[in-house]
Design a protein around this motif. Structure first.
Motif, PDB file in Angstrom:
ATOM      1  N   VAL A 115      57.102 -35.955 -62.745  1.00 32.80           N
ATOM      2  CA  VAL A 115      56.108 -35.507 -61.771  1.00 32.80           C
ATOM      3  C   VAL A 115      54.800 -36.253 -62.022  1.00 32.80           C
ATOM      4  N   TRP A 116      54.229 -36.799 -60.954  1.00 28.17           N
ATOM      5  CA  TRP A 116      53.016 -37.606 -61.059  1.00 28.17           C
ATOM      6  C   TRP A 116      51.818 -36.870 -60.469  1.00 28.17           C
ATOM      7  N   SER A 117      50.689 -36.915 -61.201  1.00 28.36           N
ATOM      8  CA  SER A 117      49.417 -36.397 -60.703  1.00 28.36           C
ATOM      9  C   SER A 117      48.343 -37.450 -60.932  1.00 28.36           C
ATOM     10  N   GLN A 118      47.775 -37.947 -59.848  1.00 25.08           N
ATOM     11  CA  GLN A 118      46.728 -38.953 -59.928  1.00 25.08           C
ATOM     12  C   GLN A 118      45.331 -38.322 -59.985  1.00 25.08           C
ATOM     13  N   GLN A 119      45.145 -37.259 -59.228  1.00 26.25           N
ATOM     14  CA  GLN A 119      43.829 -36.650 -59.088  1.00 26.25           C
ATOM     15  C   GLN A 119      43.730 -35.336 -59.848  1.00 26.25           C
ATOM     16  N   ASP A 120      42.515 -35.054 -60.307  1.00 28.73           N
ATOM     17  CA  ASP A 120      42.288 -33.815 -61.050  1.00 28.73           C
ATOM     18  C   ASP A 120      42.645 -32.591 -60.222  1.00 28.73           C
ATOM     19  N   SER A 121      42.455 -32.675 -58.916  1.00 24.88           N
ATOM     20  CA  SER A 121      42.718 -31.526 -58.050  1.00 24.88           C
ATOM     21  C   SER A 121      44.199 -31.178 -57.949  1.00 24.88           C
ATOM     22  N   THR A 122      45.089 -32.087 -58.368  1.00 17.42           N
ATOM     23  CA  THR A 122      46.533 -31.828 -58.289  1.00 17.42           C
ATOM     24  C   THR A 122      47.169 -31.648 -59.658  1.00 17.42           C
ATOM     25  N   GLY A 123      46.337 -31.577 -60.718  1.00 20.93           N
ATOM     26  CA  GLY A 123      46.877 -31.619 -62.075  1.00 20.93           C
ATOM     27  C   GLY A 123      47.039 -30.292 -62.770  1.00 20.93           C
ATOM     28  N   ASP A 124      47.016 -29.185 -62.048  1.00 21.72           N
ATOM     29  CA  ASP A 124      47.229 -27.879 -62.673  1.00 21.72           C
ATOM     30  C   ASP A 124      48.652 -27.810 -63.220  1.00 21.72           C
ATOM     31  N   PRO A 125      48.826 -27.628 -64.533  1.00 21.76           N
ATOM     32  CA  PRO A 125      50.172 -27.638 -65.095  1.00 21.76           C
ATOM     33  C   PRO A 125      50.917 -26.320 -64.959  1.00 21.76           C
ATOM     34  N   ALA A 126      50.242 -25.248 -64.533  1.00 22.81           N
ATOM     35  CA  ALA A 126      50.875 -23.927 -64.508  1.00 22.81           C
ATOM     36  C   ALA A 126      52.162 -23.892 -63.686  1.00 22.81           C
ATOM     37  N   PRO A 127      52.220 -24.530 -62.490  1.00 17.31           N
ATOM     38  CA  PRO A 127      53.475 -24.461 -61.714  1.00 17.31           C
ATOM     39  C   PRO A 127      54.670 -25.101 -62.414  1.00 17.31           C
ATOM     40  N   LEU A 128      54.420 -25.978 -63.368  1.00 13.16           N
ATOM     41  CA  LEU A 128      55.543 -26.603 -64.077  1.00 13.16           C
ATOM     42  C   LEU A 128      56.335 -25.566 -64.866  1.00 13.16           C
ATOM     43  N   ALA A 129      55.646 -24.541 -65.346  1.00 15.72           N
ATOM     44  CA  ALA A 129      56.333 -23.506 -66.136  1.00 15.72           C
ATOM     45  C   ALA A 129      57.302 -22.700 -65.287  1.00 15.72           C
ATOM     46  N   ALA A 130      57.102 -22.707 -63.962  1.00 14.07           N
ATOM     47  CA  ALA A 130      57.955 -21.924 -63.070  1.00 14.07           C
ATOM     48  C   ALA A 130      59.145 -22.720 -62.536  1.00 14.07           C
ATOM     49  N   LEU A 131      59.261 -24.003 -62.912  1.00 17.40           N
ATOM     50  CA  LEU A 131      60.422 -24.770 -62.471  1.00 17.40           C
ATOM     51  C   LEU A 131      61.692 -24.167 -63.054  1.00 17.40           C
ATOM     52  N   PRO A 132      62.808 -24.243 -62.335  1.00 12.96           N
ATOM     53  CA  PRO A 132      64.023 -23.547 -62.782  1.00 12.96           C
ATOM     54  C   PRO A 132      64.587 -24.110 -64.085  1.00 12.96           C
ATOM     55  N   SER A 133      65.160 -23.232 -64.872  1.00 18.04           N
ATOM     56  CA  SER A 133      65.872 -23.641 -66.086  1.00 18.04           C
ATOM     57  C   SER A 133      67.307 -23.965 -65.703  1.00 18.04           C
ATOM     58  N   LEU A 134      67.722 -25.162 -65.993  1.00 15.40           N
ATOM     59  CA  LEU A 134      69.045 -25.624 -65.609  1.00 15.40           C
ATOM     60  C   LEU A 134      69.960 -25.695 -66.822  1.00 15.40           C
ATOM     61  N   ARG A 135      71.249 -25.643 -66.543  1.00 14.57           N
ATOM     62  CA  ARG A 135      72.263 -25.873 -67.560  1.00 14.57           C
ATOM     63  C   ARG A 135      73.238 -26.907 -67.012  1.00 14.57           C
ATOM     64  N   PRO A 136      73.305 -28.118 -67.607  1.00 18.11           N
ATOM     65  CA  PRO A 136      72.538 -28.598 -68.759  1.00 18.11           C
ATOM     66  C   PRO A 136      71.040 -28.696 -68.460  1.00 18.11           C
ATOM     67  N   THR A 137      70.260 -28.732 -69.517  1.00 14.72           N
ATOM     68  CA  THR A 137      68.813 -28.734 -69.392  1.00 14.72           C
ATOM     69  C   THR A 137      68.315 -30.019 -68.739  1.00 14.72           C
ATOM     70  N   ALA A 138      67.273 -29.875 -67.932  1.00 15.84           N
ATOM     71  CA  ALA A 138      66.588 -31.028 -67.365  1.00 15.84           C
ATOM     72  C   ALA A 138      65.291 -31.257 -68.133  1.00 15.84           C
ATOM     73  N   ARG A 139      65.099 -32.468 -68.615  1.00 14.80           N
ATOM     74  CA  ARG A 139      63.863 -32.820 -69.312  1.00 14.80           C
ATOM     75  C   ARG A 139      62.758 -33.042 -68.295  1.00 14.80           C
ATOM     76  N   VAL A 140      61.582 -32.437 -68.493  1.00  8.04           N
ATOM     77  CA  VAL A 140      60.452 -32.605 -67.580  1.00  8.04           C
ATOM     78  C   VAL A 140      59.430 -33.537 -68.227  1.00  8.04           C
ATOM     79  N   VAL A 141      59.099 -34.621 -67.522  1.00  5.04           N
ATOM     80  CA  VAL A 141      58.124 -35.600 -67.984  1.00  5.04           C
ATOM     81  C   VAL A 141      57.065 -35.718 -66.895  1.00  5.04           C
ATOM     82  N   VAL A 142      55.794 -35.752 -67.286  1.00  6.38           N
ATOM     83  CA  VAL A 142      54.717 -35.905 -66.307  1.00  6.38           C
ATOM     84  C   VAL A 142      53.901 -37.141 -66.653  1.00  6.38           C
TER      85      VAL A 142
END
Length: 313
Positions: free
Chosen positions: A255-282
């Motif tokens: 996930v890419w964020s260029q501007q400060d206004s789009t960089g709130d990390p809180a929504p990343l915690a709500a992304l679904p937990s998958l099996r097998p696990t998906a690695r999240v890189v920003v």
């Protein structure tokens, strides 16, 4: 690898993809862009790879993984002598190099001189006068000769820096961005339903409009590393990203964020937990502190590639 006799029809693209571990869409791209493809036809008229074609593809794949730009890797692979490819002469389509235009399968002869790669200053000047054809030719020349990473670091980023430093205007920035995106887009392969590997899913943060970096990363992964990617593009709602994760079961989410206004990390915690696990890189300068646990942040294209490949290993 067993050699094929003259009577045998050869290998289809699916079989070659499995043998080499290279996705079929990547093989099609190599054929279209670099002229390194199948040289035989089956009795039904379908293109087929023979032992010489496979040897060339193996060499190209090896060179790419060693860090050689795809265009140069294709040139080197096409220089292999018949004794090194398992061939003893020409093909049914023409002379010893394949099709009538000099390349296998009738494609372009990548050993011919390539277009001159401009300097960043020359490219910035072309952009400053909104000369889109010259910008497009320059970017594609860099991609053809040196590959995505070199073009990104040595051409694209310096030109953006010049546009910003000289305050050349939003119109110049948009024209240059559009031409770079147009050059990168064909390198990002469409999904293949018969590909079993878990893909890498790339998206911009919600309301983030700067999508060029995720296309650059997807192009590197596709062309240089033969990784399947899916790009959702700019301004991807987190709900849409979550739905795509559930549908695709990706190995990595970037996930890419260029501007400060789009960089709130809180929504990343709500992304679904998958099996097998998906690695999240920003990536990108917009992200705030406080990334959720398990989320990795990168600051360069090379670091992003390394993190993705580590997760796929």
């Amino acid at each position: 690898m067993d050699d094929l006799s003259e009577e045998e029809a050869g290998y289809g693209i699916g079989a070659v993809a499995r043998r080499l571990g290279v996705p079929a869409p990547t093989l099609r791209t190599w054929n279209l862009r670099y002229g390194i493809g199948p040289s035989r036809r089956s009795p039904g008229g379908h293109r087929r790879y023979d032992a010489g074609d496979l040897r060339r593809l193996e060499e190209m794949n090896r060179l790419i993984h060693a860090g050689v730009a795809p265009a140069e890797a294709a040139r080197e692979a096409l220089r292999l002598r018949p004794s090194e490819t398992g061939r003893d002469g020409g093909t049914e389509d023409g002379g010893p190099d394949g099709g009538p235009d000099g390349g296998p399968d009738g494609g372009p002869d990548v050993r011919a001189p390539v277009r001159q790669v401009p300097s960043p200053a020359m490219l910035a000047r072309a952009a400053s006068v909104l000369d889109s054809p010259t910008v497009a030719d320059g970017v594609r020349a860099g991609l053809d000769r040196y590959g995505v990473r070199w073009t990104w670091h040595q051409l694209v980023l310096p030109v953006f820096e010049a546009i910003t430093r000289k305050d050349l205007g939003i119109d110049v920035e948009h024209l240059f961005s559009d031409q770079v995106l147009a050059a990168l887009h064909p390198l990002v392969e469409p999904p293949r339903q018969d590909t079993p590997a878990r893909p890498v899913l790339l998206a911009c943060a919600e309301d983030e409009q700067h999508s060029l970096p995720i296309y650059a990363l997807a192009a590197v992964l596709t062309v240089e590393r033969a990784v399947q990617t899916r790009v959702l593009g700019a301004r991807t709602p987190y709900s849409a990203l979550a739905d795509a994760m559930r549908r695709l079961g990706p190995a990595v989410v970037f996930v890419w964020s260029q501007q400060d206004s789009t960089g709130d990390p809180a929504p990343l915690a709500a992304l679904p937990s998958l099996r097998p696990t998906a690695r999240v890189v920003v990536g990108g300068p917009g992200w705030w502190d406080g990334l959720p646990r398990g989320v990795t942040r990168v600051s360069t294209l090379d670091a992003a590639v390394s993190q993705v490949m580590h997760a796929l290993a």
